[in-house]
Design a protein around this motif. Structure first.
Motif, PDB file in Angstrom:
ATOM      1  N   VAL A 247      29.051   6.598 -13.207  1.00  0.00           N
ATOM      2  CA  VAL A 247      29.860   5.451 -12.776  1.00  0.00           C
ATOM      3  C   VAL A 247      30.483   5.747 -11.423  1.00  0.00           C
ATOM      4  CG1 VAL A 247      31.863   4.025 -13.346  1.00  0.00           C
ATOM      5  CG2 VAL A 247      30.264   4.768 -15.159  1.00  0.00           C
ATOM      6  N   ILE A 248      30.926   7.031 -11.252  1.00  0.00           N
ATOM      7  CA  ILE A 248      31.494   7.456  -9.975  1.00  0.00           C
ATOM      8  C   ILE A 248      30.733   8.677  -9.499  1.00  0.00           C
ATOM      9  CG2 ILE A 248      33.799   6.535 -10.487  1.00  0.00           C
ATOM     10  CD1 ILE A 248      34.638   9.380 -11.191  1.00  0.00           C
ATOM     11  N   SER A 249      30.971   9.000  -8.246  1.00  0.00           N
ATOM     12  CA  SER A 249      30.271  10.163  -7.686  1.00  0.00           C
ATOM     13  C   SER A 249      30.949  11.466  -8.147  1.00  0.00           C
ATOM     14  CB  SER A 249      30.274  10.087  -6.157  1.00  0.00           C
ATOM     15  OG  SER A 249      31.587  10.239  -5.666  1.00  0.00           O
ATOM     16  N   GLU A 250      30.154  12.527  -8.083  1.00  0.00           N
ATOM     17  CA  GLU A 250      30.666  13.850  -8.499  1.00  0.00           C
ATOM     18  C   GLU A 250      31.734  14.364  -7.545  1.00  0.00           C
ATOM     19  OE1 GLU A 250      28.815  18.184  -9.781  1.00  0.00           O
ATOM     20  OE2 GLU A 250      27.487  16.553  -9.204  1.00  0.00           O
ATOM     21  N   VAL A 251      31.789  13.826  -6.340  1.00  0.00           N
ATOM     22  CA  VAL A 251      32.785  14.289  -5.361  1.00  0.00           C
ATOM     23  C   VAL A 251      34.192  14.020  -5.867  1.00  0.00           C
ATOM     24  CG1 VAL A 251      33.657  13.954  -3.016  1.00  0.00           C
ATOM     25  CG2 VAL A 251      31.197  13.982  -3.438  1.00  0.00           C
ATOM     26  N   GLN A 252      34.397  12.912  -6.484  1.00  0.00           N
ATOM     27  CA  GLN A 252      35.728  12.583  -6.993  1.00  0.00           C
ATOM     28  C   GLN A 252      36.174  13.587  -8.075  1.00  0.00           C
ATOM     29  OE1 GLN A 252      34.730   8.399  -7.929  1.00  0.00           O
ATOM     30  NE2 GLN A 252      36.505   7.850  -6.650  1.00  0.00           N
ATOM     31  N   LEU A 253      35.210  14.008  -8.905  1.00  0.00           N
ATOM     32  CA  LEU A 253      35.538  15.002  -9.942  1.00  0.00           C
ATOM     33  C   LEU A 253      35.906  16.342  -9.309  1.00  0.00           C
ATOM     34  CD1 LEU A 253      35.768  15.840 -12.883  1.00  0.00           C
ATOM     35  CD2 LEU A 253      33.289  16.280 -12.878  1.00  0.00           C
ATOM     36  N   LYS A 254      35.147  16.724  -8.281  1.00  0.00           N
ATOM     37  CA  LYS A 254      35.458  17.981  -7.600  1.00  0.00           C
ATOM     38  C   LYS A 254      36.845  17.928  -6.964  1.00  0.00           C
ATOM     39  CE  LYS A 254      30.710  19.428  -6.595  1.00  0.00           C
ATOM     40  NZ  LYS A 254      29.723  19.728  -5.530  1.00  0.00           N
ATOM     41  N   THR A 255      37.188  16.785  -6.402  1.00  0.00           N
ATOM     42  CA  THR A 255      38.517  16.640  -5.798  1.00  0.00           C
ATOM     43  C   THR A 255      39.607  16.756  -6.855  1.00  0.00           C
ATOM     44  OG1 THR A 255      37.605  15.198  -4.082  1.00  0.00           O
ATOM     45  CG2 THR A 255      39.988  15.135  -4.442  1.00  0.00           C
ATOM     46  N   ALA A 256      39.375  16.190  -8.025  1.00  0.00           N
ATOM     47  CA  ALA A 256      40.357  16.269  -9.105  1.00  0.00           C
ATOM     48  C   ALA A 256      40.509  17.701  -9.608  1.00  0.00           C
ATOM     49  CB  ALA A 256      39.938  15.342 -10.240  1.00  0.00           C
ATOM     50  N   ARG A 257      39.384  18.400  -9.698  1.00  0.00           N
ATOM     51  CA  ARG A 257      39.449  19.801 -10.142  1.00  0.00           C
ATOM     52  C   ARG A 257      40.177  20.669  -9.120  1.00  0.00           C
ATOM     53  NH1 ARG A 257      33.369  20.388 -12.817  1.00  0.00           N
ATOM     54  NH2 ARG A 257      34.001  19.640 -14.918  1.00  0.00           N
ATOM     55  N   ALA A 258      39.976  20.378  -7.830  1.00  0.00           N
ATOM     56  CA  ALA A 258      40.701  21.117  -6.796  1.00  0.00           C
ATOM     57  C   ALA A 258      42.201  20.856  -6.894  1.00  0.00           C
ATOM     58  CB  ALA A 258      40.179  20.729  -5.420  1.00  0.00           C
ATOM     59  N   ALA A 259      42.577  19.641  -7.185  1.00  0.00           N
ATOM     60  CA  ALA A 259      43.990  19.310  -7.353  1.00  0.00           C
ATOM     61  C   ALA A 259      44.566  20.037  -8.564  1.00  0.00           C
ATOM     62  CB  ALA A 259      44.156  17.808  -7.490  1.00  0.00           C
ATOM     63  N   TYR A 260      43.734  20.166  -9.618  1.00  0.00           N
ATOM     64  CA  TYR A 260      44.173  20.903 -10.811  1.00  0.00           C
ATOM     65  C   TYR A 260      44.404  22.372 -10.481  1.00  0.00           C
ATOM     66  CZ  TYR A 260      43.878  23.258 -15.321  1.00  0.00           C
ATOM     67  OH  TYR A 260      44.122  24.058 -16.410  1.00  0.00           O
TER      68      TYR A 260
END
Length: 406
Positions: free
Chosen positions: A155-168
């Protein structure tokens, strides 16, 4: 006066003058005779009433050999086994002093209390920051968990997940940093209670309750000394060190040190400390400024009789199986040299210098200058001169050794 009267006066006066002159002549002649007789009597009988006194009768003892122990003495300073400067690790006002100067304390016992209110506030602030950081971690974790199925379903690109993990990860790091700040604040609070790191005696306390103290102060809060054992530090010159090494068997310095018998400690009042010590270490090199090498002797001090800062003398024994000994009463000193009066032929005395390798109570151990069997004046040397004749009064060296053992 007529001529006849003058002649008769002259005639009568002349015999009287003759008689007076004759009397004076007899008196002068008698005086001369007395002087001549006295002179003749003096020259004929020298020493009769006004001559030299007879030779003095003085006790004489033969130089002997005997087994004994000598001591070499070295000035020493004493320090406790552990001397710890007690210094504050945080700045603040000195709130309480739990001990008094000179008191004995055990390891872990409280000594000082610094006002901790500032550090309590710092801890509260750090704990609040930690809670906020932990909340951010949870928030970041929720975001990651929300994005994972969306990425799986494309549904969304993997880049958004990587950004969220970096924020975590960043939230986790911030939480760890906040946790470290809490730990640091707790350590500072712990530093406000200052406890004894070792058991020992408290030294001088220059600060009073209410004083502002901190790490930048030159003077420590106090000095804590563990004096269950004390170290006596002393030094030897290069020549003394060479002699020391030659006295004891062994191939290495450590082996020689182990062969050194127990050493004694003379206190400042010249009394001997009740327990003997042991040489425990020798410095690795000579001090270039003084030309000496340092030694350390260890003494037990369970009763606390010795304190850091005491001074004294270390006595290192040296045992002799056969040594040439002379009584100290038989010696005299001139310009730091020791002499005796030796009795020679015709009972004439002559002063002789001797080299002393050590001494005990009442005796000198002679390294050179005398041989066994030589006779020396035991007492009365202060009135003698070289070449004088004496009447020896022999005394036994054995009796002297019994009266004053080596």
């Amino acid at each position: 006066m007529n001529k006849r009267t003058k002649q008769s006066f002259t005639a009568s006066a002349y015999p009287a003058a003759q008689r007076i002159a004759a009397s004076l002549g007899h008196v002068l002649l008698g005086a001369v005779v007395i002087i001549l007789l006295y002179s003749c009597g003096s020259s004929a009988a020298p020493g009769a009433g006004f001559g030299a006194p007879p030779p003095p009768q003085l006790p004489v003892v033969a130089v002997t050999v005997a087994p004994g122990t000598t001591y070499k003495e070295y000035s020493a300073t004493l320090e406790g086994k552990v001397n710890v400067e007690i210094r504050p690790q945080v700045e603040g006002f000195l709130e309480k002093i739990f001990v008094d100067e000179g008191a004995y304390v055990k390891a872990g016992q409280p000594l000082f209390k610094i006002d901790a209110r500032v550090y309590n506030e710092q801890l509260s602030s750090a704990q609040s920051n930690l809670l906020a950081a932990q909340a951010n971690v949870q928030k970041a974790q929720v975001e990651v968990d929300r994005l994972i199925p969306l990425v799986d379903n494309k549904v969304i690109s993997e880049v958004q997940l990587k950004t969220a993990r970096a924020a975590y990860d960043a939230a986790n790091a911030a939480a760890e940093q906040a946790k470290a700040q809490v730990g640091s604040a707790k350590i500072n609070i712990g530093y406000t209670y200052i406890t004894a790191p070792v058991s020992g005696y408290i030294g001088r306390i220059p600060y009073k309750t209410g004083s502002l103290v901190g790490k930048s102060e030159n003077m420590p809060l106090t000095l804590l000394s563990d004096i269950s054992e004390v170290y006596a530090y002393f030094s030897m010159t290069e020549a003394e060190f060479i002699t020391f090494k030659q006295q004891f068997a062994g191939n290495t310095i450590d082996e020689k040190v182990k062969k050194v018998p127990g050493v004694e400690l003379l206190l400042a009042d010249n009394s001997t400390y009740t327990q003997k010590g042991k040489i425990s270490s020798i410095d690795g090199q000579f001090d270039k400024s003084t030309g000496t090498i340092s030694f350390r002797a260890t003494f037990p001090n369970a009763g606390g009789m010795l304190r850091s800062g005491n001074t004294g003398k270390i006595r290192i024994p040296q045992n002799f199986t056969q040594a040439v000994v002379v009584p100290q009463e038989a010696t005299f000193e001139i310009q730091d040299k020791i002499f005796v009066f030796a009795v020679g032929d015709s009972n004439k005395v002559a002063s002789k210098p001797i080299t002393v390798s050590g001494k005990s109570v009442g005796w000198y151990f002679v390294e050179s200058g005398l041989k066994p069997g030589e006779k020396i004046v035991f007492a009365g040397a202060g009135n003698l001169q070289d070449g004088m004749v004496i009447v020896p009064q022999p005394i036994s060296a054995d009796s002297l050794l019994k009266a004053k053992p080596l």
